[in-house]
Design a protein around this motif. Structure first.
Motif, PDB file in Angstrom:
ATOM      1  N   THR A 194      55.369 -79.807   3.018  1.00  0.00           N
ATOM      2  CA  THR A 194      55.097 -81.244   2.930  1.00  0.00           C
ATOM      3  C   THR A 194      56.068 -81.946   2.007  1.00  0.00           C
ATOM      4  O   THR A 194      56.580 -83.027   2.311  1.00  0.00           O
ATOM      5  CB  THR A 194      53.652 -81.473   2.441  1.00  0.00           C
ATOM      6  OG1 THR A 194      52.744 -80.809   3.319  1.00  0.00           O
ATOM      7  CG2 THR A 194      53.325 -82.959   2.412  1.00  0.00           C
ATOM      8  N   LEU A 195      56.350 -81.352   0.848  1.00  0.00           N
ATOM      9  CA  LEU A 195      57.174 -81.986  -0.176  1.00  0.00           C
ATOM     10  C   LEU A 195      58.364 -81.113  -0.545  1.00  0.00           C
ATOM     11  O   LEU A 195      58.308 -79.881  -0.447  1.00  0.00           O
ATOM     12  CB  LEU A 195      56.340 -82.255  -1.445  1.00  0.00           C
ATOM     13  CG  LEU A 195      55.155 -83.206  -1.319  1.00  0.00           C
ATOM     14  CD1 LEU A 195      54.376 -83.234  -2.636  1.00  0.00           C
ATOM     15  CD2 LEU A 195      55.608 -84.606  -0.951  1.00  0.00           C
ATOM     16  N   ALA A 196      59.412 -81.775  -1.012  1.00  0.00           N
ATOM     17  CA  ALA A 196      60.550 -81.082  -1.613  1.00  0.00           C
ATOM     18  C   ALA A 196      60.408 -81.224  -3.128  1.00  0.00           C
ATOM     19  O   ALA A 196      60.746 -82.260  -3.705  1.00  0.00           O
ATOM     20  CB  ALA A 196      61.861 -81.694  -1.141  1.00  0.00           C
ATOM     21  N   VAL A 197      59.873 -80.208  -3.760  1.00  0.00           N
ATOM     22  CA  VAL A 197      59.651 -80.222  -5.214  1.00  0.00           C
ATOM     23  C   VAL A 197      60.774 -79.431  -5.870  1.00  0.00           C
ATOM     24  O   VAL A 197      60.795 -78.190  -5.783  1.00  0.00           O
ATOM     25  CB  VAL A 197      58.286 -79.612  -5.582  1.00  0.00           C
ATOM     26  CG1 VAL A 197      58.064 -79.673  -7.089  1.00  0.00           C
ATOM     27  CG2 VAL A 197      57.161 -80.322  -4.841  1.00  0.00           C
ATOM     28  N   VAL A 201      61.997 -79.918 -11.753  1.00  0.00           N
ATOM     29  CA  VAL A 201      60.875 -80.805 -12.065  1.00  0.00           C
ATOM     30  C   VAL A 201      59.759 -80.020 -12.746  1.00  0.00           C
ATOM     31  O   VAL A 201      59.177 -80.469 -13.740  1.00  0.00           O
ATOM     32  CB  VAL A 201      60.362 -81.510 -10.793  1.00  0.00           C
ATOM     33  CG1 VAL A 201      59.032 -82.206 -11.047  1.00  0.00           C
ATOM     34  CG2 VAL A 201      61.383 -82.526 -10.295  1.00  0.00           C
ATOM     35  N   LEU A 202      59.473 -78.829 -12.240  1.00  0.00           N
ATOM     36  CA  LEU A 202      58.453 -77.991 -12.869  1.00  0.00           C
ATOM     37  C   LEU A 202      58.933 -77.464 -14.217  1.00  0.00           C
ATOM     38  O   LEU A 202      58.173 -77.407 -15.192  1.00  0.00           O
ATOM     39  CB  LEU A 202      58.077 -76.831 -11.957  1.00  0.00           C
ATOM     40  CG  LEU A 202      57.440 -77.189 -10.603  1.00  0.00           C
ATOM     41  CD1 LEU A 202      57.029 -75.921  -9.863  1.00  0.00           C
ATOM     42  CD2 LEU A 202      56.247 -78.110 -10.778  1.00  0.00           C
ATOM     43  N   PHE A 214      58.647 -65.656  -7.910  1.00  0.00           N
ATOM     44  CA  PHE A 214      58.369 -64.322  -7.390  1.00  0.00           C
ATOM     45  C   PHE A 214      59.575 -63.753  -6.649  1.00  0.00           C
ATOM     46  O   PHE A 214      60.489 -64.471  -6.254  1.00  0.00           O
ATOM     47  CB  PHE A 214      57.158 -64.381  -6.450  1.00  0.00           C
ATOM     48  CG  PHE A 214      55.912 -64.891  -7.131  1.00  0.00           C
ATOM     49  CD1 PHE A 214      55.014 -64.010  -7.712  1.00  0.00           C
ATOM     50  CD2 PHE A 214      55.633 -66.254  -7.181  1.00  0.00           C
ATOM     51  CE1 PHE A 214      53.864 -64.475  -8.347  1.00  0.00           C
ATOM     52  CE2 PHE A 214      54.500 -66.733  -7.810  1.00  0.00           C
ATOM     53  CZ  PHE A 214      53.609 -65.844  -8.397  1.00  0.00           C
ATOM     54  N   GLU A 215      59.550 -62.443  -6.462  1.00  0.00           N
ATOM     55  CA  GLU A 215      60.579 -61.752  -5.693  1.00  0.00           C
ATOM     56  C   GLU A 215      59.953 -61.214  -4.414  1.00  0.00           C
ATOM     57  O   GLU A 215      58.721 -61.132  -4.286  1.00  0.00           O
ATOM     58  CB  GLU A 215      61.176 -60.610  -6.519  1.00  0.00           C
ATOM     59  CG  GLU A 215      61.850 -61.085  -7.804  1.00  0.00           C
ATOM     60  CD  GLU A 215      62.405 -59.944  -8.625  1.00  0.00           C
ATOM     61  OE1 GLU A 215      62.315 -58.781  -8.149  1.00  0.00           O
ATOM     62  OE2 GLU A 215      62.924 -60.196  -9.727  1.00  0.00           O
ATOM     63  N   GLU A 216      60.789 -60.847  -3.488  1.00  0.00           N
ATOM     64  CA  GLU A 216      60.301 -60.361  -2.194  1.00  0.00           C
ATOM     65  C   GLU A 216      59.324 -59.195  -2.354  1.00  0.00           C
ATOM     66  O   GLU A 216      58.346 -59.077  -1.618  1.00  0.00           O
ATOM     67  CB  GLU A 216      61.474 -59.947  -1.305  1.00  0.00           C
ATOM     68  CG  GLU A 216      62.193 -61.116  -0.648  1.00  0.00           C
ATOM     69  CD  GLU A 216      61.331 -61.847   0.363  1.00  0.00           C
ATOM     70  OE1 GLU A 216      60.477 -61.202   1.009  1.00  0.00           O
ATOM     71  OE2 GLU A 216      61.487 -63.076   0.490  1.00  0.00           O
ATOM     72  N   VAL A 217      59.598 -58.323  -3.321  1.00  0.00           N
ATOM     73  CA  VAL A 217      58.731 -57.146  -3.488  1.00  0.00           C
ATOM     74  C   VAL A 217      57.336 -57.518  -3.962  1.00  0.00           C
ATOM     75  O   VAL A 217      56.417 -56.697  -3.912  1.00  0.00           O
ATOM     76  CB  VAL A 217      59.366 -56.146  -4.478  1.00  0.00           C
ATOM     77  CG1 VAL A 217      60.651 -55.578  -3.924  1.00  0.00           C
ATOM     78  CG2 VAL A 217      59.589 -56.796  -5.844  1.00  0.00           C
ATOM     79  N   LEU A 232      57.826 -69.954  -3.247  1.00  0.00           N
ATOM     80  CA  LEU A 232      57.387 -69.118  -4.363  1.00  0.00           C
ATOM     81  C   LEU A 232      58.556 -68.397  -5.024  1.00  0.00           C
ATOM     82  O   LEU A 232      58.536 -68.135  -6.227  1.00  0.00           O
ATOM     83  CB  LEU A 232      56.338 -68.111  -3.880  1.00  0.00           C
ATOM     84  CG  LEU A 232      54.999 -68.718  -3.434  1.00  0.00           C
ATOM     85  CD1 LEU A 232      54.079 -67.634  -2.877  1.00  0.00           C
ATOM     86  CD2 LEU A 232      54.317 -69.446  -4.590  1.00  0.00           C
ATOM     87  N   ARG A 233      59.598 -68.093  -4.237  1.00  0.00           N
ATOM     88  CA  ARG A 233      60.788 -67.457  -4.803  1.00  0.00           C
ATOM     89  C   ARG A 233      61.639 -68.447  -5.594  1.00  0.00           C
ATOM     90  O   ARG A 233      62.078 -68.154  -6.711  1.00  0.00           O
ATOM     91  CB  ARG A 233      61.655 -66.857  -3.684  1.00  0.00           C
ATOM     92  CG  ARG A 233      61.180 -65.598  -3.050  1.00  0.00           C
ATOM     93  CD  ARG A 233      62.301 -64.932  -2.229  1.00  0.00           C
ATOM     94  NE  ARG A 233      62.990 -65.882  -1.359  1.00  0.00           N
ATOM     95  CZ  ARG A 233      62.686 -66.089  -0.076  1.00  0.00           C
ATOM     96  NH1 ARG A 233      61.695 -65.406   0.472  1.00  0.00           N
ATOM     97  NH2 ARG A 233      63.374 -66.958   0.661  1.00  0.00           N
ATOM     98  N   GLU A 234      61.900 -69.611  -5.009  1.00  0.00           N
ATOM     99  CA  GLU A 234      62.914 -70.511  -5.560  1.00  0.00           C
ATOM    100  C   GLU A 234      62.349 -71.592  -6.479  1.00  0.00           C
ATOM    101  O   GLU A 234      63.030 -72.024  -7.414  1.00  0.00           O
ATOM    102  CB  GLU A 234      63.674 -71.154  -4.403  1.00  0.00           C
ATOM    103  CG  GLU A 234      64.422 -70.131  -3.555  1.00  0.00           C
ATOM    104  CD  GLU A 234      65.131 -70.767  -2.377  1.00  0.00           C
ATOM    105  OE1 GLU A 234      65.167 -72.020  -2.298  1.00  0.00           O
ATOM    106  OE2 GLU A 234      65.661 -70.022  -1.531  1.00  0.00           O
TER     107      GLU A 234
END
Length: 386
Positions: A194-197, A201-202, A214-217, A232-234
Motif C-alpha cells: 500500500t505504501l512506500a515507507v 523514516v523508521l 530480517f534476512e531470508e533465513v 521486512l528485509r529492506e
C-alpha cells in the motif's frame, strides 16, 4: 428554510426563522444569504435541515441539566467523527456568532470551535484542500516524507492562526498537527504494498539500531508473499513501539510453532486458526495479542490467545509500519501542544488520528469488521495510548 441541490447543497433560513434566535448581523446575513453546505468532509449541518433552529435546552429535552448560559445556544450541526465514535454537536451563540462544540449527553462542557460561521467554513475548506492537495497545498502534490508533512502542517496552522487571531481551537490544532502526517509515505506502487515507507523514516523516528530487519533465513517457507519478504528485509519494523514488541528472536515462527514451543502443551492447538501454519508471528501487542502476517496474502492480523480469535489489523506490513510510526510520532509533537490536546480534547485528537490512519488503511472500517485493535486503542483515553 430552503435547500438547493445544484452545485454545493446549501441550507438557508428565512428572516422570520432567524428572528427568534439569531441577532448577530453577519451570522444572520450568512444564514439567510449564501447559507451553509449540508455537509463537508469534516462536519455536517444536516441537523438544521432535519430539526430547524433549536436551542440546546430543546435538543436535550429535559434529561440533562443545561447550565443557564448554555440553554439558548443553537444546535446547528455535528462533527463527522469516524464510525463508532459519538458525534459532537456544533453550537451557535446567536448573539455573538461564536461556535462551540459539546456532546448532547454532556452539554455542560462546551469547547471553543470557531469565532464565526464564516471562519468555520474557511477552516473546513482549507482542511479539505489539504486532503485533496489542491489550492494552497497543490505544490505539495507528489511529494512525500516528514519534511513534506511538516510543511503542510506549517501552512495549515498558519492559515488557522491568521483566521482565528492566533488562538486556534483544539479541534483545528489537532487537524493541523495530525492530518498532514498522511504525507509521510507515498503510494507503494512499485513495491506491491500500500505504501512506500523509506527505511530512513523508521530509523529517524525510532533511532538507528532500533529497527529490526530480517534476512531470508529468518522467514518460514510459508511466507511466500514476496512484497512482505522484501519489506521486512529492506525496511523492517521497530523493535519496540507503543504497545508493540517485535519478535527479535529469529527465525520468525508460524503461529502454530509459537504456541507449540512457548506453551509446551498448555494451549489447545485445535483452537488455532485452520491456516495457522501460514500465519507468521512478527511480534505482540498488549494483552496477549499476537501480531501476525498471512504469508500468502500479506494481510496483517491480530490473534487473541485467550479468545482464540483472529482480527484484521492492517492491510499489509507497510501500513503496519506507518501506524507504529504515527503512534510514536504523535508522542513526539511539541509537548505543550500535545498536552493541551490530550487533556482538553482527547476525543478530538483520537478522531484526527483515526481519520489519518483510515486515509491510508481502511481496514478498521471495512464491511464486516466488528472490532479493530487500533480503532479501540486510539479511543482509549484511560489507557493513555495517545
Amino acid at each position: 428554510m430552503s435547500t438547493t441541490d445544484a452545485g454545493i447543497p446549501a441550507i438557508t433560513l428565512t428572516e422570520a426563522e432567524l428572528d427568534r434566535y439569531v441577532t448577530h448581523g453577519p451570522t444572520r446575513g450568512l444564514l439567510s444569504g449564501s447559507g451553509l453546505p449540508a455537509g463537508t468532509d469534516l462536519l455536517t449541518f444536516s441537523p438544521l435541515r432535519t430539526h430547524g433552529l433549536r436551542t440546546l435546552a430543546d435538543a436535550t429535552d429535559g434529561p440533562f441539566r443545561v447550565a443557564d448560559e448554555l440553554r439558548n445556544r443553537l444546535v446547528i450541526g455535528e462533527l463527522l467523527n469516524p464510525a463508532g465514535m459519538r458525534r459532537e454537536s456544533i453550537l451557535l451563540d446567536g448573539g455573538t456568532g461564536e461556535l462551540t462544540t459539546a456532546y448532547l449527553f454532556a452539554p455542560a462542557e462546551p469547547r471553543p470551535f470557531a469565532p464565526s460561521l464564516a471562519t468555520l467554513l474557511r477552516f473546513a475548506a482549507v482542511t479539505e484542500e489539504l486532503a485533496g492537495l489542491r489550492g494552497r497545498f497543490a505544490s505539495l502534490a507528489g511529494q512525500y516524507g516528514p519534511r513534506t508533512a511538516a510543511e503542510a502542517t506549517r501552512r495549515l496552522l498558519s492559515l488557522f492562526e491568521e483566521d482565528a487571531g492566533g488562538e486556534v481551537p483544539p479541534y483545528w490544532k489537532a487537524a493541523a498537527l495530525i492530518r498532514p502526517l498522511v504525507l509521510v509515505a507515498g503510494p507503494g506502487t512499485a513495491s506491491g504494498l500500500t505504501l512506500a515507507v523509506p527505511a530512513r523514516v523508521l530509523d529517524q523516528e525510532f533511532g538507528h539500531g532500533r529497527v529490526t530487519r530480517f534476512e531470508e533465513v529468518d522467514f518460514p517457507t510459508t511466507l511466500t508473499h514476496e512484497p512482505t519478504r522484501c519489506f521486512l528485509r529492506e525496511t523492517g519494523l521497530p523493535e519496540e513501539a507503543v504497545l508493540f514488541h517485535a519478535d527479535t528472536d529469529v527465525p520468525l515462527p508460524t503461529l502454530r510453532e509459537y504456541f507449540t514451543e512457548e506453551y509446551a502443551g498448555d494451549y489447545p492447538l485445535d483452537e488455532l486458526p485452520a491456516h495457522a501454519d501460514h500465519l507468521i508471528r512478527l511480534g505482540h501487542l498488549a494483552e496477549d495479542n499476537s501480531l501476525v502476517v498471512d504469508g500468502r496474502t500479506g494481510a496483517v492480523l491480530t490473534f487473541s490467545g485467550p479468545e482464540a480469535t483472529l482480527y484484521p489489523l492492517n492491510t499489509d506490513v507497510s501500513t503496519l509500519a506507518f501506524t507504529l510510526w504515527l503512534l510514536h510520532h504523535e508522542r513526539t509533537i511539541d509537548e505543550h501542544l500535545a498536552h493541551e490536546l490530550t487533556t482538553a480534547a482527547y476525543d478530538q485528537l483520537a478522531a484526527a488520528m483515526l481519520h489519518t490512519l483510515s486515509a491510508v488503511d481502511p481496514t478498521g472500517r471495512a464491511p464486516g469488521t466488528d472490532w479493530h485493535y487500533w480503532t479501540d486503542l486510539f479511543q482509549d483515553e484511560a489507557g493513555g495510548a495517545l
